[in-house]
Structures are given as C-alpha cells and as structure tokens.
Write an enzyme that holds these catalytic residues in place. Structure first.
Site, PDB file in Angstrom:
ATOM      1  N   LEU A 269      -4.715 -36.048  52.647  1.00  0.00           N
ATOM      2  CA  LEU A 269      -3.885 -37.259  52.656  1.00  0.00           C
ATOM      3  C   LEU A 269      -3.526 -37.684  54.088  1.00  0.00           C
ATOM      4  CD1 LEU A 269      -1.359 -36.312  49.816  1.00  0.00           C
ATOM      5  CD2 LEU A 269      -3.277 -37.914  49.650  1.00  0.00           C
ATOM      6  N   SER A 270      -3.138 -38.926  54.237  1.00  0.00           N
ATOM      7  CA  SER A 270      -2.654 -39.395  55.529  1.00  0.00           C
ATOM      8  C   SER A 270      -1.393 -38.607  55.890  1.00  0.00           C
ATOM      9  CB  SER A 270      -2.334 -40.891  55.435  1.00  0.00           C
ATOM     10  OG  SER A 270      -1.749 -41.317  56.632  1.00  0.00           O
ATOM     11  N   GLY A 271      -1.359 -38.064  57.082  1.00  0.00           N
ATOM     12  CA  GLY A 271      -0.217 -37.262  57.512  1.00  0.00           C
ATOM     13  C   GLY A 271      -0.306 -35.796  57.104  1.00  0.00           C
ATOM     14  N   SER A 272      -1.422 -35.424  56.484  1.00  0.00           N
ATOM     15  CA  SER A 272      -1.549 -34.025  56.024  1.00  0.00           C
ATOM     16  C   SER A 272      -1.732 -33.067  57.210  1.00  0.00           C
ATOM     17  CB  SER A 272      -2.715 -33.876  55.037  1.00  0.00           C
ATOM     18  OG  SER A 272      -3.933 -34.276  55.637  1.00  0.00           O
ATOM     19  N   GLY A 273      -2.288 -33.566  58.317  1.00  0.00           N
ATOM     20  CA  GLY A 273      -2.470 -32.704  59.488  1.00  0.00           C
ATOM     21  C   GLY A 273      -3.917 -32.607  59.947  1.00  0.00           C
ATOM     22  N   LYS A 274      -4.777 -33.477  59.432  1.00  0.00           N
ATOM     23  CA  LYS A 274      -6.204 -33.413  59.780  1.00  0.00           C
ATOM     24  C   LYS A 274      -6.427 -33.542  61.290  1.00  0.00           C
ATOM     25  CE  LYS A 274      -7.153 -36.981  57.233  1.00  0.00           C
ATOM     26  NZ  LYS A 274      -5.786 -37.267  56.746  1.00  0.00           N
ATOM     27  N   SER A 275      -5.898 -34.605  61.881  1.00  0.00           N
ATOM     28  CA  SER A 275      -6.158 -34.833  63.312  1.00  0.00           C
ATOM     29  C   SER A 275      -5.486 -33.769  64.165  1.00  0.00           C
ATOM     30  CB  SER A 275      -5.643 -36.195  63.780  1.00  0.00           C
ATOM     31  OG  SER A 275      -5.595 -37.099  62.754  1.00  0.00           O
TER      32      SER A 275
ATOM     33  N   SER B 164     -10.905 -39.698  53.363  1.00  0.00           N
ATOM     34  CA  SER B 164     -12.072 -39.559  52.471  1.00  0.00           C
ATOM     35  C   SER B 164     -11.691 -39.073  51.069  1.00  0.00           C
ATOM     36  CB  SER B 164     -13.136 -38.647  53.100  1.00  0.00           C
ATOM     37  OG  SER B 164     -12.595 -37.461  53.643  1.00  0.00           O
TER      38      SER B 164
HETATM   39  P1  ADP Z   1      -3.619 -36.896  59.509  1.00  0.00           P
HETATM   40  O1  ADP Z   1      -4.600 -36.865  60.634  1.00  0.00           O
HETATM   41  O2  ADP Z   1      -4.008 -36.021  58.359  1.00  0.00           O
HETATM   42  O3  ADP Z   1      -3.250 -38.281  59.072  1.00  0.00           O
HETATM   43  P2  ADP Z   1      -1.740 -36.058  61.514  1.00  0.00           P
HETATM   44  O4  ADP Z   1      -2.409 -34.868  62.103  1.00  0.00           O
HETATM   45  O5  ADP Z   1      -1.847 -37.359  62.243  1.00  0.00           O
HETATM   46  O6  ADP Z   1      -2.270 -36.230  60.014  1.00  0.00           O
HETATM   47  O7  ADP Z   1      -0.189 -35.784  61.269  1.00  0.00           O
HETATM   48  C1  ADP Z   1       0.271 -34.572  60.719  1.00  0.00           C
HETATM   49  C2  ADP Z   1       1.723 -34.370  61.172  1.00  0.00           C
HETATM   50  O8  ADP Z   1       2.228 -33.190  60.539  1.00  0.00           O
HETATM   51  C3  ADP Z   1       1.834 -34.152  62.672  1.00  0.00           C
HETATM   52  O9  ADP Z   1       2.978 -34.806  63.151  1.00  0.00           O
HETATM   53  C4  ADP Z   1       1.989 -32.627  62.780  1.00  0.00           C
HETATM   54  O10 ADP Z   1       2.718 -32.245  63.925  1.00  0.00           O
HETATM   55  C5  ADP Z   1       2.777 -32.314  61.498  1.00  0.00           C
HETATM   56  N1  ADP Z   1       2.623 -30.927  61.013  1.00  0.00           N
HETATM   57  C6  ADP Z   1       3.648 -30.110  60.692  1.00  0.00           C
HETATM   58  N2  ADP Z   1       3.206 -28.902  60.296  1.00  0.00           N
HETATM   59  C7  ADP Z   1       1.857 -28.954  60.346  1.00  0.00           C
HETATM   60  C8  ADP Z   1       0.834 -27.999  60.076  1.00  0.00           C
HETATM   61  N3  ADP Z   1       1.097 -26.778  59.663  1.00  0.00           N
HETATM   62  N4  ADP Z   1      -0.463 -28.387  60.225  1.00  0.00           N
HETATM   63  C9  ADP Z   1      -0.747 -29.646  60.649  1.00  0.00           C
HETATM   64  N5  ADP Z   1       0.175 -30.582  60.941  1.00  0.00           N
HETATM   65  C10 ADP Z   1       1.476 -30.254  60.804  1.00  0.00           C
END
Ligand code: ADP
Length: 201
Positions: free
Chosen positions: A33-39, A106
C-alpha cells in the site's frame, strides 16, 4: 509493424555485462500500500548493495510517473499500462547488467504476473511490504489518505480501490513489527546468493 522489426545481433550480451560487473542483474519488486514503506526500505537495500560495489538503480513513482508515464492516470487500464512500461524499462536495465529496485503499489496480481513474464521468473524477486491500511493511513506520509477520505482522490488503493496481496512473495516484511534496518538486512540476505555468477558464466 512488429514483423518488420528485426533485432540486430549485438556483440556485447547481457552475460558479458554481468560478467564485467561480477554479479547477476535482476529486478527486486516492492509491492504494498501507499505509505507501507516500499521506498524507505528499497532505499536502504540499495545503499547496502551499493556499498558492496553492486550496480543498482531504483525506479519509483517519482522518476516514472513524472516522466515517461506522465500521461497515465490511476484507473485500472492505466495502472496496467504503467506497470507494463515499468517492466519493460526494468528488462532493459537488467540487460544493462544493473540490479534494479522498483517500488510501486502494483495492487493487481495479474499485473505483477505480467512483470514476471516480461523479465522472466528467474529475474524477478517479489517483496511484499505488508503494512495494514490503518497503519498506512496513520502514517499518511503524502497526505493521500486524507484526500481520499475527503473524496478528492478516486481509486485510492486500500480505500476506494482494491489491493490484491501476493500469495507467495519471495520475502514478506511486516513493517509494524520490524525496523527498516532489519527489513533491509532480511532482503539483502535473500538476494546475496542470486547475485553470484555461476563459474562457467
Ligand atoms: P511507500 O513507498 O510504500 O509509499 P514510504 O516508504 O514512502 O512508503 O513511507 C513509509 C513511511 O513509514 C516512512 O515515513 C517511514 O519512515 C515509515 N516507517 C515506519 N516504520 C517503518 C518500517 N518498519 N519500515 C518501513 N517504513 C517505516
């Protein structure tokens, strides 16, 4: 048109480039999901590989949606085309000998299968960044969930559009129970053996 495209026989092959680089090249695909931590996780994985002298590149919404795919929306047909183009670009990067990381929501299983068929099974590593929609919404790093709740964004995955979770990802990261550093280490550990060239290559 297609029948008139006759491939040129180039002397330097994918294998030659890989052997020059001293490592294999393949695609590491982050879905979630968006904000899941992919990037966030992909970024740390790339740094760890870079430090080992591995040739890398990361594709994400910023460099793809703003450039080559700026003509596409988030409607299902456009999402499909978005993924198809990213897979074709990834295939060229793999050919160039580069370990390619790709961080895209995706959400559709068949689109991810399509990536696999474009780059071929052996070159595809699927990482499922599994974070609940509640947690992603709490993080709301880009403010997209707030906008989706307000009806300003249509087709928001997890809110008004589906997310089809992978059934057999190569690596699954449940970010609510693991640090970014540990998540990245788990992924690097998984891919290290895949980087090794076979001795006859
Ligand atoms: P995505 O690319 O999936 O949209 P982002 O990487 O941009 O998500 O954002 C994920 C957010 O969650 C970041 O602000 C990151 O610091 C936070 N976060 C907190 N805990 C975790 C973790 N265990 N793994 C990845 N991201 C995390």
């Amino acid at each position: 048109m297609k029948e008139n495209i006759i491939p040129h026989d180039y002397q330097i092959s994918r294998k030659d480039r890989q052997s020059n680089n001293q490592h294999n090249s393949f695609l590491i695909w982050f879905t979630g999901l968006s904000g899941s931590g992919k990037s966030t996780i992909a970024n740390v994985v790339e740094q760890k590989l870079f430090e080992k002298g591995i040739k890398t590149y990361t594709l994400d919404g910023d460099n793809i949606r703003k450039g080559i795919n700026c003509d596409l929306t988030f409607a299902p047909e456009d999402r499909k085309e978005n993924i198809r183009r990213i897979a074709e670009i990834s295939n060229l990067m793999i050919d160039a000998g580069v370990v390619t990381l790709a961080a895209f929501v995706s959400p559709y299983k068949k689109d991810r299968l399509n990536i696999k068929s474009i780059v071929k099974d052996d070159n595809f590593v699927e990482i499922y960044v599994n974070t609940s929609v509640e947690e992603c919404e709490r993080r709301d790093t880009k403010g997209l969930y707030k906008k989706a709740r307000a009806g300003e964004i249509k087709n928001m995955t997890g809110i008004s559009a589906p997310y089809e979770a992978p059934e057999n990802p190569d690596v699954e990261i449940k970010t609510e129970g693991v640090s970014v550093e540990d998540a990245a280490n788990k992924i690097v550990e998984y891919i290290l053996p895949k980087l090794k060239l076979l001795s006859n290559e």
